[in-house]
Design an enzyme around this catalytic site. Structure first.
Site, mmCIF file in Angstrom:
data_model
loop_
_atom_site.group_PDB
_atom_site.id
_atom_site.type_symbol
_atom_site.label_atom_id
_atom_site.label_comp_id
_atom_site.label_asym_id
_atom_site.label_seq_id
_atom_site.Cartn_x
_atom_site.Cartn_y
_atom_site.Cartn_z
ATOM 1 C CG ASP A 98 -0.726 -0.744 11.205
ATOM 2 O OD1 ASP A 98 -0.007 -0.144 10.326
ATOM 3 O OD2 ASP A 98 0.017 -1.333 12.029
ATOM 4 C CD GLU A 100 8.807 0.550 6.729
ATOM 5 O OE1 GLU A 100 7.625 0.288 7.046
ATOM 6 O OE2 GLU A 100 8.893 1.845 6.569
#
Lengths: 266, 396
Positions: free
Chosen positions: A60, A49
């Site tokens: 995040d 990724e």
């Protein structure tokens, strides 16, 4: 067949589960990203990724937030990112998944962005703020081009799991814990339950990957034995990148990847 | 749009959220729909709005100001007289009461300058709850006193050091907290922004402003106002003012912060200079660069310093029902001083944007016409900022 799908059937034949690794592109610079990718490939990562930074990464935790900020400060742009993907494609056939936020695709136009990404060598997308309800244009744009990897959570209802699994290709991303990326809170019973429930609902139609807060070989082993088809590790790689001199990155990332990958074989 | 079931105002709005929040947002919508027409809930909210916050607020004819300008009659909707000094309390009382009905034990909120944080802390104190408030680190320094106020009111302030360390980052951090503590936490969002149902819910709680304007103007002049003006950051006082009046013939104008000028790059005029995009769970106009990165904003008033805007405003702009203009920092300071001197009313710098526009509009209209300006807050919090600005500009 997509590169990701091929990878899963290849692993299946070997009785292995997938190790998916995440790194932020351009953190702290392009050279480091290339070294890290080499390490990941050598260590045996099955899917990589690549994060593309967004100014407001609301799903995040601190590690990826910091990496996003630095990557943007260092001048990461879309065109530059696609060039980097092309360079990576020359090094490896490992499936590449782009993880970023909806606005980055929306601004350029879903169709244009996905076509350009596909041309550069991207095989799939993860957009943590793209809910299934808002995904029509995105799905149409990706159809026949790249995989669309949606996320589910331990609190997602059975009805929704079915709906989201239907729209997902490549794999389905099960968020292990209530929280943002990179936050360690130990392995929870509810996660193990969620893995089993999700697999029951997907009936093998789409592989189930578990991520968020996964950072050690022990975590990998536990999730694999609970039935995960893939395990995703991100912030732990970024921490290594943060704390390692450039010339040691490839080797360090490589040996850490190897220690994680070992636990996906059974 | 009365209640957009799809969560969309035309193409704007929606729910662009991490999956973990989906059940929480659904639970919120179900409860909001259940309680918004519940007689007992309405009665209780009404009680707090009247007896605690001080509603209804006066619609004051600013005679001195109107005569000085020599055009249309200017009326001020005095939200600055509410408890806490701003319209924010209309929304925080509504949502805090809803959170209580939903049995949520933990309240979180974001704040820019601190007005919404203080209003949240007040509503929570009044209802026997405690809040945790996320505030950009830069803002905690610029608005130290509001941090202290929130602490005294029993709420905890978390300084946010990520990103630009201002309001947008405070919202990011509040959302991250919500994702982490989704099972017991209520997110009390302060403006008509965010994922559905927040924009419509906040609008409904703030619509008391426009409803009162309508009935007060009817009593005073037996008609609806000819023009209505309010400032727009996220846009909660504006949508609360506009929504009950969109079906009338009134000219409606929202005023954004032009900062140092729309061409300077230092402004917060999202609708005047922005492009469509997705942020904080909604599709709306945003200030962003060509690649979709959100850009930093500037305004002399911290409350308008936000790179997005409520999705219903984006819709009303594209429908051409509402005009969105802007006022520069200099125009705002002039309007601030003008209202202070002519009427003895010190407006919040946010509200002074609306005053600046009202002066321009009044000049163009006949004496028989009427303009209503929502004075969203009082300016005590801004006196130091204005003093600094004047000192600096005299020296320059």
């Amino acid at each position: 067949m997509s590169r990701i799908k091929e990878k899963f059937s290849e692993l299946d034949a070997k009785n292995e589960k997938a190790l998916i690794s995440y790194i932020m592109a351009g953190f702290p610079n392009e050279k480091t990203t290339l070294s890290a990718v080499k390490g990941l490939v050598k260590g045996g990562a099955d899917i990589i990724e690549l994060g593309f930074p967004f100014s407001d990464p609301l799903a995040d935790g601190p590690v990826i937030q910091n990496a996003s900020t630095i990557s943007l400060e260092k001048g990461t742009k879309i065109e530059k990112f696609f060039k980097l993907v092309r360079k990576i494609r020359k090094l490896t056939d490992t499936p590449l998944v782009l993880m970023t936020y909806t606005n980055i695709l929306y601004k350029m136009g879903y169709s244009k962005f996905i076509s350009e990404a596909k041309k550069a060598g991207i095989d799939g997308f993860i957009l943590p703020d793209m809910s299934i309800e808002e995904s029509k244009d995105y799905l149409n744009a990706a159809k026949g081009k790249t995989d669309t990897i949606f996320l589910i959570s331990p609190n997602t209802s059975i009805e929704r799991i079915k709906k989201i699994a239907n729209a997902s290709s490549g794999f389905l991303y099960l968020v292990a814990v209530y929280g943002t990326t990179g936050v360690k809170s130990g392995i929870k019973n509810y996660t193990i339950k969620a893995i089993k429930e999700t697999r029951k609902q997907t009936k093998g139609k789409v592989p189930v990957g578990v991520g968020f807060g996964v950072s050690t070989p022990k975590d990998v082993k536990r999730y694999v034995s609970a039935g995960a088809d893939a395990v995703i590790v991100g912030s732990a790689f970024l921490k290594i990148i943060e704390n390692t001199p450039q010339n040691k990155i490839e080797q360090k990332i490589g040996s850490f990847t190897k220690s994680l990958k070992k636990e996906t074989k059974y | 749009m009365k209640y957009p079931k799809s969560g969309r105002f035309g193409e704007f709005g929606g729910k662009y959220i991490p999956e973990t929040l989906v059940p929480a947002v659904q639970e919120l919508e179900e409860n909001y729909l259940k309680f918004k027409n519940d007689k007992k809930f309405k009665k209780e909210l009404d009680y707090y709005l009247k007896q605690y916050a001080g509603r209804p607020t006066p619609l004051y004819y600013a005679k001195n100001l109107s005569e000085k300008i020599g055009g249309a009659k200017i009326y001020l909707k005095r939200e600055d007289l509410l408890h806490g000094g701003a319209h924010k309390i209309n929304n925080t009382l509504g949502q805090a009461l809803l959170a209580k009905k939903m049995n949520k034990k933990r309240i979180i909120a974001e704040t820019g300058a601190g007005q919404h944080g203080v209003a949240t802390a007040m509503a929570c104190a009044a209802l026997g709850m405690k809040a945790e408030v996320y505030m950009g680190y830069k803002d905690t320094i610029r608005q130290k006193l509001n941090v202290f106020r929130m602490n005294m009111l029993g709420s905890k302030v978390h300084p946010v050091k990520s990103g630009s360390k201002t309001l947008k980052d405070a919202i990011n951090e509040a959302i991250r907290d919500w994702i982490t503590n989704v099972e017991n936490t209520y997110y009390l969002l302060g403006s008509a922004v965010g994922p559905h149902p927040y924009p419509v819910m906040v609008r409904d709680f703030q619509s008391v402003i426009g409803e009162e304007i309508k009935s007060q103007m009817k009593k005073l002049n037996n008609k609806t106002p000819d023009s209505v003006i309010a400032c727009v950051g996220g846009g909660s006082n504006a949508i609360g003012t506009f929504y009950p009046l969109v079906d009338t013939n009134a000219e409606i104008i929202g005023v954004e912060a032009a900062g140092k000028g729309l061409k300077s790059g230092f402004h917060s005029a999202t609708l005047s200079a922005g492009t469509k995009g997705v942020l904080h769970g909604m599709m709306t106009y945003l200030l962003q660069d060509k690649e979709g990165q959100i850009t930093e904003t500037h305004s002399i008033s911290a409350g308008l310093d936000y790179p997005g805007v409520g999705p219903e405003h984006s819709y009303l702009k594209d429908q051409k029902r509402v005009k969105y203009h802007s006022a520069t920092d200099t125009e705002v300071i002039d309007a601030f001083l003008l209202l202070t001197r002519t009427e003895g009313i010190i407006p919040a710098l946010e509200s002074a944007h609306a005053i600046a526009e009202a002066v321009k509009v009044a000049r163009k209209h006949k004496k028989s016409e009427s303009i209503v300006v929502t004075l969203s807050g009082r300016g005590d919090k801004d006196v130091e900022e204005v003093q600094n600005y004047l000192n600096k500009n005299v020296k320059d």
